[in-house]
Design an enzyme around this catalytic site. Structure first.
Site, PDB file in Angstrom:
ATOM      1  N   ASN A  39       0.822  -1.216   0.000  1.00 51.96           N
ATOM      2  CA  ASN A  39       0.000   0.000   0.000  1.00 51.96           C
ATOM      3  C   ASN A  39       0.858   1.269   0.000  1.00 51.96           C
ATOM      4  OD1 ASN A  39      -2.268   1.570   0.142  1.00 51.96           O
ATOM      5  ND2 ASN A  39      -2.844   0.983   2.234  1.00 51.96           N
ATOM      6  N   HIS A 124     -13.323  -4.896  11.353  1.00 56.74           N
ATOM      7  CA  HIS A 124     -13.054  -3.618  12.017  1.00 56.74           C
ATOM      8  C   HIS A 124     -14.334  -2.841  12.285  1.00 56.74           C
ATOM      9  CE1 HIS A 124      -8.990  -3.464   9.630  1.00 56.74           C
ATOM     10  NE2 HIS A 124      -9.103  -4.540  10.392  1.00 56.74           N
ATOM     11  N   ARG A 149     -12.590  -5.941  16.080  1.00 58.88           N
ATOM     12  CA  ARG A 149     -11.591  -4.934  16.441  1.00 58.88           C
ATOM     13  C   ARG A 149     -12.285  -3.581  16.554  1.00 58.88           C
ATOM     14  NH1 ARG A 149      -7.027  -2.434  12.443  1.00 58.88           N
ATOM     15  NH2 ARG A 149      -8.642  -0.876  12.199  1.00 58.88           N
ATOM     16  N   TYR A 161      -5.715   6.563  13.802  1.00 62.91           N
ATOM     17  CA  TYR A 161      -5.717   5.330  13.044  1.00 62.91           C
ATOM     18  C   TYR A 161      -7.027   4.565  13.247  1.00 62.91           C
ATOM     19  CZ  TYR A 161      -5.342   0.699  11.525  1.00 62.91           C
ATOM     20  OH  TYR A 161      -5.651  -0.470  10.891  1.00 62.91           O
ATOM     21  N   ASP A 209      -6.293  -2.037  17.943  1.00 69.20           N
ATOM     22  CA  ASP A 209      -5.024  -1.905  17.207  1.00 69.20           C
ATOM     23  C   ASP A 209      -4.365  -0.569  17.557  1.00 69.20           C
ATOM     24  OD1 ASP A 209      -2.955  -1.826  15.408  1.00 69.20           O
ATOM     25  OD2 ASP A 209      -4.187  -2.145  13.614  1.00 69.20           O
ATOM     26  N   HIS A 211      -1.411   0.346  16.415  1.00 66.92           N
ATOM     27  CA  HIS A 211      -0.719   0.765  15.187  1.00 66.92           C
ATOM     28  C   HIS A 211       0.668   1.342  15.484  1.00 66.92           C
ATOM     29  CE1 HIS A 211      -1.205   1.830  10.801  1.00 66.92           C
ATOM     30  NE2 HIS A 211      -1.826   0.682  10.890  1.00 66.92           N
ATOM     31  N   GLU A 235      -3.160  -5.113  19.618  1.00 73.25           N
ATOM     32  CA  GLU A 235      -2.392  -5.264  18.377  1.00 73.25           C
ATOM     33  C   GLU A 235      -1.304  -4.207  18.216  1.00 73.25           C
ATOM     34  OE1 GLU A 235      -4.791  -5.770  14.873  1.00 73.25           O
ATOM     35  OE2 GLU A 235      -3.285  -4.804  13.616  1.00 73.25           O
ATOM     36  N   GLU A 261       2.556  -6.955  11.531  1.00 71.77           N
ATOM     37  CA  GLU A 261       2.266  -6.592  10.138  1.00 71.77           C
ATOM     38  C   GLU A 261       3.409  -5.825   9.483  1.00 71.77           C
ATOM     39  OE1 GLU A 261      -1.402  -4.464  11.150  1.00 71.77           O
ATOM     40  OE2 GLU A 261      -0.548  -2.678  10.231  1.00 71.77           O
ATOM     41  N   ARG A 282       1.305 -11.796  13.566  1.00 63.99           N
ATOM     42  CA  ARG A 282       0.341 -11.401  12.535  1.00 63.99           C
ATOM     43  C   ARG A 282       1.012 -10.713  11.356  1.00 63.99           C
ATOM     44  NH1 ARG A 282      -1.695  -7.153  12.492  1.00 63.99           N
ATOM     45  NH2 ARG A 282      -3.731  -7.906  11.846  1.00 63.99           N
ATOM     46  N   HIS A 311      -2.222 -10.871   8.805  1.00 64.08           N
ATOM     47  CA  HIS A 311      -2.774  -9.560   8.407  1.00 64.08           C
ATOM     48  C   HIS A 311      -3.746  -9.736   7.231  1.00 64.08           C
ATOM     49  CE1 HIS A 311      -1.604  -5.257   6.923  1.00 64.08           C
ATOM     50  NE2 HIS A 311      -2.414  -5.153   7.957  1.00 64.08           N
ATOM     51  N   ASP A 315      -6.315  -3.626   1.875  1.00 57.04           N
ATOM     52  CA  ASP A 315      -5.296  -3.159   0.931  1.00 57.04           C
ATOM     53  C   ASP A 315      -4.409  -4.275   0.393  1.00 57.04           C
ATOM     54  OD1 ASP A 315      -4.467  -1.675   3.873  1.00 57.04           O
ATOM     55  OD2 ASP A 315      -3.116  -3.194   3.101  1.00 57.04           O
ATOM     56  N   GLU A 338      -7.808 -11.879  10.266  1.00 56.64           N
ATOM     57  CA  GLU A 338      -8.391 -10.560   9.961  1.00 56.64           C
ATOM     58  C   GLU A 338      -9.015 -10.602   8.572  1.00 56.64           C
ATOM     59  OE1 GLU A 338      -5.465  -7.455   9.501  1.00 56.64           O
ATOM     60  OE2 GLU A 338      -6.930  -5.893   9.899  1.00 56.64           O
ATOM     61  N   TRP A 401       2.677   6.501  11.873  1.00 55.50           N
ATOM     62  CA  TRP A 401       1.250   6.355  11.562  1.00 55.50           C
ATOM     63  C   TRP A 401       0.774   5.052  12.157  1.00 55.50           C
ATOM     64  CZ3 TRP A 401      -1.607   3.136   7.860  1.00 55.50           C
ATOM     65  CH2 TRP A 401      -2.999   3.413   7.913  1.00 55.50           C
TER      66      TRP A 401
HETATM   67  C1  GCO Z   1      -4.556  -3.785  10.094  1.00 54.26           C
HETATM   68  C2  GCO Z   1      -3.552  -2.778   9.639  1.00 54.26           C
HETATM   69  C3  GCO Z   1      -3.950  -2.016   8.436  1.00 54.26           C
HETATM   70  C4  GCO Z   1      -2.779  -1.187   7.937  1.00 54.26           C
HETATM   71  C5  GCO Z   1      -2.795  -1.169   6.468  1.00 54.26           C
HETATM   72  C6  GCO Z   1      -1.712  -0.314   5.868  1.00 54.26           C
HETATM   73  O1  GCO Z   1      -4.427  -4.179  11.222  1.00 54.26           O
HETATM   74  O2  GCO Z   1      -5.382  -4.181   9.305  1.00 54.26           O
HETATM   75  O3  GCO Z   1      -3.106  -2.005  10.717  1.00 54.26           O
HETATM   76  O4  GCO Z   1      -5.082  -1.267   8.641  1.00 54.26           O
HETATM   77  O5  GCO Z   1      -2.830   0.092   8.433  1.00 54.26           O
HETATM   78  O6  GCO Z   1      -2.696  -2.468   6.028  1.00 54.26           O
HETATM   79  O7  GCO Z   1      -1.758  -0.431   4.482  1.00 54.26           O
HETATM   80 MG    MG Z   2      -2.888  -3.362  12.331  1.00 54.28          MG
END
Ligand code: GCO
Ligand code: MG
Length: 401
Positions: A39, A124, A149, A161, A209, A211, A235, A261, A282, A311, A315, A338, A401
């Site tokens: 992505n 999500h 989630r 996020y 999550d 992040h 997460e 991830e 993951r 994961h 995306d 997920e 991020w």
């Molecule tokens: C998740 C991830 C995604 C990422 C994304 C970035 O747990 O699914 O955190 O949301 O942010 O895959 O491209």
């Molecule tokens: Mg994530």
């Protein structure tokens, strides 16, 4: 040799979002499909596939998946990061697809056969208020989800996020800039879960999550504050670079931890698994070099009672989602999968992928992955430049991020 690779085609397409897909064809006409979507940096992977990797594949034996993996991974001398290992994932997945088709067996069967009838999955739920997040979680629970989630907008921030992204002042083709501060975040998330538990009860599995946004001691505080709400896991609490920081979380809390991830190979995962600093690994099959690498990560995790939670965001394409589920079905230490549904246009370009039934994902018994790419449809959706958001703190400095 009818398994000789005669054609390697990279397909970049944007049916609602960008994907980097691969089609490898053998002399007998049997072909396989793969996914190397990264992505925000899709074209770097596409160029690596087209210009550097495809010429190395022509004439090779598609049957030799492990040898091809080692040849591409070690043969470049430079170890692969996200770009090269996503390209490697596309090749690896397509070769497993070919093997399944040649054997006339679904991939899960080749990987050892089913250890379960379906892969428990999560999606999500997010919202700009606690009520909105709760309502969205409730809708998923009503659809049969058993794990959800939950993310919410943090008061006083600009986007965060997983929730609350407004229109982008920099234009849609430049990164959206979030503004985020740890203190309001750390105060808000435990209250979100207190609210969710009081509204949704204790039976549903919930989690969050982070992040990778927190420092070690902040992550330990959050994990500790969330203990009363019994998360399925917390997460990606920390950045991927410093494994030892995870010890600080473990010293303070029994909240289960998921991570991975941003890892791109088995060695990055190993210290967290060996020291049992996490409960769920993951990684993204499309970024760690495909099914070959993920199987090894799963196998070493089994020794340490770490479960898989590959994961599965929107995306990456349905091809990787299918690979996830084939592996989930065959993995004894599978934990959860997920799964976020794609925009409807995606099914015009990629046929197949997992099916959701009452909280579980399944795949068909079609040989290989059970997916195909419609090349004409892919051409109707050309690549569109797009970036992931970025984050700045209140003082203007860049944050993860
Ligand atoms: C998740 C991830 C995604 C990422 C994304 C970035 O747990 O699914 O955190 O949301 O942010 O895959 O491209
Ligand atoms: Mg994530």
């Amino acid at each position: 040799m009818d398994t000789r690779i005669v054609d390697v085609k990279t397909v970049v397409t944007c049916p609602g979002r960008n994907f980097v897909l691969l089609k490898i064809t053998t002399e007998s006409g049997v072909y396989g499909v793969g996914d190397g979507t990264l992505n925000g940096r899709e074209l770097a992977v596409a160029e690596a596939l087209d210009k550097h990797i495809a010429p190395l594949l022509i004439g090779r034996d598609a049957d030799q998946i492990e040898d091809t993996w080692q040849y591409l991974f070690r043969g470049s001398y430079w170890r692969g990061g996200p770009v090269l290992n996503s390209a490697l994932a596309a090749v690896d997945t397509a070769l497993w697809d070919i093997k399944g088709k040649r054997a006339n067996m679904p991939l899960y069967s080749i990987l050892g056969g089913k250890t379960r009838h379906g892969a428990l999955c999560y999606t999500h739920a997010s919202g700009s208020t606690f009520e909105e997040t709760t309502d969205n979680a409730r809708k998923f629970i009503e659809r049969g989800f058993k794990v959800v989630r939950c993310q919410t907008e943090i008061p006083g921030t600009v986007g965060t996020y997983g929730a609350g992204q407004s229109s982008n002042p920099h234009g849609e083709s430049l990164p959206f800039e979030e503004r985020w501060e740890p203190s309001p975040y750390l105060r808000t998330i435990p209250k979100l879960f207190e609210h969710l538990r009081s509204e949704l009860g204790d039976d549903i599995e919930l989690f969050h999550d982070v992040h990778e946004r927190l420092t070690p001691i902040q992550a330990a505080r959050l994990a500790k504050d969330l203990e009363p709400y019994h998360l399925f896991f917390l997460e990606d609490p920390l950045r991927p670079e410093h494994h030892a920081s995870f010890r600080i979380i473990r010293q303070h809390s029994t909240t289960p931890i998921g991570m991975g991830e941003l890892f791109t190979n088995k060695w990055e995962c190993l210290p967290l698994i060996q020291e049992q600093l996490i409960d769920f690994i993951r990684c993204d099959l499309a970024h760690v070099g495909g099914i070959t690498e993920a199987r090894k990560i799963a196998a070493v995790s089994e020794c340490f009672q770490v479960q898989t939670a590959w994961h599965g965001p929107p995306d990456i394409s349905p091809i990787t989602h299918a690979a996830n589920v084939h592996l989930d079905l065959a993995t004894p230490n599978f934990g959860v999968q997920e799964w976020v549904e794609h925009p409807t246009e995606v099914s015009e370009v990629i046929h197949g992928g997992p099916t959701f039934v009452d909280g579980y994902l399944t795949v068909t018994d079609a040989p290989g992955l059970g997916c195909d790419i419609d090349l004409e449809a892919a051409n109707r959706f050309p690549y569109q430049r797009a970036y992931l958001p970025t984050v700045r703190r209140a003082d203007g400095s860049v944050h993860d991020w």
